[in-house]
Design a protein around this motif. Structure first.
Motif, PDB file in Angstrom:
ATOM      1  N   GLY A 288       9.074  -8.819  -9.088  1.00 17.04           N
ATOM      2  CA  GLY A 288      10.413  -9.037  -8.585  1.00 17.04           C
ATOM      3  C   GLY A 288      10.719  -8.456  -7.225  1.00 17.04           C
ATOM      4  O   GLY A 288       9.847  -8.345  -6.357  1.00 17.04           O
ATOM      5  N   SER A 289      11.982  -8.063  -7.046  1.00 11.21           N
ATOM      6  CA  SER A 289      12.507  -7.629  -5.752  1.00 11.21           C
ATOM      7  C   SER A 289      13.150  -6.257  -5.849  1.00 11.21           C
ATOM      8  O   SER A 289      13.412  -5.748  -6.944  1.00 11.21           O
ATOM      9  CB  SER A 289      13.570  -8.618  -5.250  1.00 11.21           C
ATOM     10  OG  SER A 289      13.036  -9.897  -5.034  1.00 11.21           O
ATOM     11  N   VAL A 290      13.457  -5.704  -4.684  1.00  7.35           N
ATOM     12  CA  VAL A 290      14.278  -4.499  -4.566  1.00  7.35           C
ATOM     13  C   VAL A 290      15.277  -4.736  -3.428  1.00  7.35           C
ATOM     14  O   VAL A 290      15.006  -5.502  -2.504  1.00  7.35           O
ATOM     15  CB  VAL A 290      13.437  -3.237  -4.274  1.00  7.35           C
ATOM     16  CG1 VAL A 290      12.597  -2.863  -5.480  1.00  7.35           C
ATOM     17  CG2 VAL A 290      12.559  -3.429  -3.040  1.00  7.35           C
ATOM     18  N   PRO A 291      16.447  -4.079  -3.467  1.00  7.65           N
ATOM     19  CA  PRO A 291      17.436  -4.270  -2.397  1.00  7.65           C
ATOM     20  C   PRO A 291      16.905  -3.814  -1.039  1.00  7.65           C
ATOM     21  O   PRO A 291      16.163  -2.835  -0.939  1.00  7.65           O
ATOM     22  CB  PRO A 291      18.615  -3.397  -2.854  1.00  7.65           C
ATOM     23  CG  PRO A 291      18.455  -3.285  -4.340  1.00  7.65           C
ATOM     24  CD  PRO A 291      16.971  -3.263  -4.573  1.00  7.65           C
TER      25      PRO A 291
ATOM     26  N   ASN B 261       9.081  -6.487  -4.269  1.00 10.59           N
ATOM     27  CA  ASN B 261       8.873  -5.142  -4.806  1.00 10.59           C
ATOM     28  C   ASN B 261       7.372  -4.836  -4.884  1.00 10.59           C
ATOM     29  O   ASN B 261       6.768  -4.849  -5.954  1.00 10.59           O
ATOM     30  CB  ASN B 261       9.514  -5.051  -6.198  1.00 10.59           C
ATOM     31  CG  ASN B 261       9.293  -3.709  -6.853  1.00 10.59           C
ATOM     32  OD1 ASN B 261       9.103  -2.696  -6.184  1.00 10.59           O
ATOM     33  ND2 ASN B 261       9.312  -3.697  -8.184  1.00 10.59           N
ATOM     34  N   ILE B 262       6.770  -4.564  -3.741  1.00  8.03           N
ATOM     35  CA  ILE B 262       5.310  -4.398  -3.711  1.00  8.03           C
ATOM     36  C   ILE B 262       4.896  -3.048  -3.129  1.00  8.03           C
ATOM     37  O   ILE B 262       3.796  -2.904  -2.603  1.00  8.03           O
ATOM     38  CB  ILE B 262       4.641  -5.548  -2.924  1.00  8.03           C
ATOM     39  CG1 ILE B 262       5.180  -5.626  -1.487  1.00  8.03           C
ATOM     40  CG2 ILE B 262       4.842  -6.871  -3.647  1.00  8.03           C
ATOM     41  CD1 ILE B 262       4.434  -6.605  -0.605  1.00  8.03           C
ATOM     42  N   GLY B 263       5.754  -2.064  -3.253  1.00  7.52           N
ATOM     43  CA  GLY B 263       5.441  -0.750  -2.707  1.00  7.52           C
ATOM     44  C   GLY B 263       4.186  -0.129  -3.287  1.00  7.52           C
ATOM     45  O   GLY B 263       3.453   0.582  -2.593  1.00  7.52           O
ATOM     46  N   PHE B 264       3.879  -0.415  -4.569  1.00  7.45           N
ATOM     47  CA  PHE B 264       2.701   0.171  -5.210  1.00  7.45           C
ATOM     48  C   PHE B 264       1.388  -0.413  -4.670  1.00  7.45           C
ATOM     49  O   PHE B 264       0.313   0.106  -4.957  1.00  7.45           O
ATOM     50  CB  PHE B 264       2.768   0.009  -6.734  1.00  7.45           C
ATOM     51  CG  PHE B 264       2.550  -1.396  -7.231  1.00  7.45           C
ATOM     52  CD1 PHE B 264       1.321  -1.785  -7.735  1.00  7.45           C
ATOM     53  CD2 PHE B 264       3.577  -2.330  -7.189  1.00  7.45           C
ATOM     54  CE1 PHE B 264       1.109  -3.066  -8.199  1.00  7.45           C
ATOM     55  CE2 PHE B 264       3.389  -3.623  -7.654  1.00  7.45           C
ATOM     56  CZ  PHE B 264       2.151  -3.991  -8.156  1.00  7.45           C
ATOM     57  N   LEU B 265       1.490  -1.475  -3.859  1.00 12.01           N
ATOM     58  CA  LEU B 265       0.296  -2.098  -3.267  1.00 12.01           C
ATOM     59  C   LEU B 265       0.119  -1.727  -1.795  1.00 12.01           C
ATOM     60  O   LEU B 265      -0.731  -2.295  -1.109  1.00 12.01           O
ATOM     61  CB  LEU B 265       0.395  -3.628  -3.383  1.00 12.01           C
ATOM     62  CG  LEU B 265       0.409  -4.197  -4.801  1.00 12.01           C
ATOM     63  CD1 LEU B 265       0.754  -5.673  -4.762  1.00 12.01           C
ATOM     64  CD2 LEU B 265      -0.934  -3.973  -5.482  1.00 12.01           C
ATOM     65  N   GLU B 266       0.882  -0.756  -1.327  1.00 10.91           N
ATOM     66  CA  GLU B 266       0.907  -0.437   0.100  1.00 10.91           C
ATOM     67  C   GLU B 266      -0.473  -0.150   0.676  1.00 10.91           C
ATOM     68  O   GLU B 266      -0.793  -0.560   1.785  1.00 10.91           O
ATOM     69  CB  GLU B 266       1.830   0.763   0.337  1.00 10.91           C
ATOM     70  CG  GLU B 266       2.044   1.082   1.794  1.00 10.91           C
ATOM     71  CD  GLU B 266       3.037   2.204   2.010  1.00 10.91           C
ATOM     72  OE1 GLU B 266       3.223   2.600   3.164  1.00 10.91           O
ATOM     73  OE2 GLU B 266       3.626   2.687   1.020  1.00 10.91           O
TER      74      GLU B 266
END
Length: 431
Positions: free
Chosen positions: A105-108, A241-246
């Motif tokens: 999904g997404s994040v703001p 929402n892909i911060g964990f793949l940075e």
């Protein structure tokens, strides 16, 4: 086959359900740190407004998952090891997969505004955001919402339901002016204002001001105006929402890069929904689709590929719907804020400012390319059929009654629209 899905939103759960329909033997696991069970995200506002409880937002009974052998894990994914085909969670546990589907999904959006991390400043996407909003808006009297999108108007209605004074900072000339043609944007803006929301147009946030307890006490705009408030809603869009793949080798841009089969740059890893970005989107179509129905369609297509029937995604004719307080909106096909050189547009608006109709069509052969309906309910199957079959504007006006399905005893406006169109032909007032 061991299938693991990150995300229990509409995309992840639709994919899980469709894989189970196609493959009775597959092992299916869905991971989400937000909630254990799938719920309707669009219903969050009604929980806050007291119309529903959380359990009312769940489309399936809790026993549904065990019966359909869909395993649920409540945890956040911390990292992905694609070489070992394992996911590692924030609680120290891990899981192996044969095929991985990322539908997180997404994040703001945040844009680095001074004060954006103060207490009382937040977006609205997850159930945790809703719980935080409950805490942040307790006993407050005024709020400012940044952004004029659909989440923004939902938040405005939520706050208004508790008699909290609301200002909305909208950088465009009109509310949702980057999406809607001027007439529709003005109509909806007037409707929002009539419900007590203070629309500050052509206004951008410059700074969120803090009190001595690190809590918001107001905002400063690019015009130098200062508005006092105890809550700021950040609703200037969302991002994948892909911060964990940075730091992962999986190829990303704004989202996880995929082809038309939802395949990523790494074998056996797929992505779909809000977090996915098409490498080569079709002309006129967005690279990232962040709508409920497109997430569902993507999941249904991906499930077929996962189960051996490799299928390319074809969204078909664009559709969206929304509600601005009690004003309903539907759009089909291509309706941009301004028409191009190859288009004409017919627009009708009722004098009461609560009903409107627009049809865009080719200036060459008069074939329909898109519709807007405001305060009018129209059958999706008819609108899409007319666009797909290149029906002319004349045919559409003559046959509007076919798609009408407003509630019984409500006034039907197709005769008024037809009369207005004929008048426009006589006077040459088409756009």
């Amino acid at each position: 086959m061991n299938i693991v899905i990150i995300g229990n939103g509409i995309t992840g759960i639709t994919c899980a359900r469709n894989v189970r329909k196609l493959d009775s033997n597959a092992s299916i696991t869905v991971i989400s740190g937000e909630t254990e069970h799938f719920f309707s995200r669009t219903a969050l506002m009604y929980i806050y407004m007291g119309h529903m409880k959380f359990e009312h937002t769940k489309p399936y009974e809790d026993w549904f998952w065990k019966k359909n052998r869909i395993n649920l894990i409540k945890a956040y994914v911390k990292s992905l090891n694609s070489k070992d085909k394992t996911l590692h969670f924030d609680n120290g546990e891990s899981i192996a997969y044969d095929k991985l589907i990322i539908a997180c999904g997404s994040v703001p959006n945040k844009f680095g505004w001074p004060g954006e991390n103060l207490h009382g400043v937040q977006g609205l996407y997850s159930i945790q955001d809703l719980e935080q909003m409950e805490r942040n808006t307790k006993n407050i009297s005024s709020a400012v919402i940044i952004g004029g999108g659909l989440i923004g108007i939902e938040m405005a209605e939520m706050l208004h339901s508790r008699k909290i004074e609301v200002k909305m900072l909208v950088r465009e000339n009109f509310y949702w002016g980057n999406i809607l043609p001027r007439e529709e944007a003005q109509l909806i803006g007037k409707h929002i204002s009539a419900h007590g929301i203070d629309l500050q147009l052509n206004t951008e946030l410059k700074e969120i001001i803090s009190d001595d307890q690190n809590r918001v006490k107001g905002v400063l705009t690019n015009k130098g105006e200062q508005f006092e408030c105890q809550f700021v809603g950040l609703t200037a869009g969302v991002k994948p929402n892909i911060g964990f793949l940075e730091k992962h080798e999986l190829e990303t841009e704004r989202g996880i890069l995929i082809n038309e089969y939802f395949e990523t740059s790494i074998p056996h890893i797929y992505a779909a929904g809000d977090c996915a970005q098409f490498r080569n989107p079709k002309p006129g179509e967005p690279a990232i689709e962040q709508l409920w129905y497109t997430g569902k369609m993507q999941a249904e297509t991906l499930a077929r590929t996962i189960c051996g029937d490799k299928s390319a995604y074809n969204r078909g004719i664009w559709f969206n719907s929304a509600k601005f307080f009690d004003l309903e909106y539907q759009t089909y096909g291509q309706i941009l804020p301004e028409i191009n050189d190859q288009q004409k547009s017919f627009y009708w608006e009722h004098p009461n400012g609560k009903h409107a109709f627009r049809a865009n069509y080719s200036s060459k052969d008069e074939s329909i390319s898109g519709f807007n309906f405001i305060g009018i309910r129209f059958r999706q199957i008819i609108a899409e059929e007319w666009i797909r079959e290149h029906k002319t504007i004349g045919f559409v006006i003559q046959n509007l009654k076919k798609g009408w399905f407003d509630p019984e005893f409500s006034k039907a406006f197709y005769n008024d629209i037809s009369h207005s169109y004929l008048q426009s032909l006589k006077s040459g007032n088409e756009e």
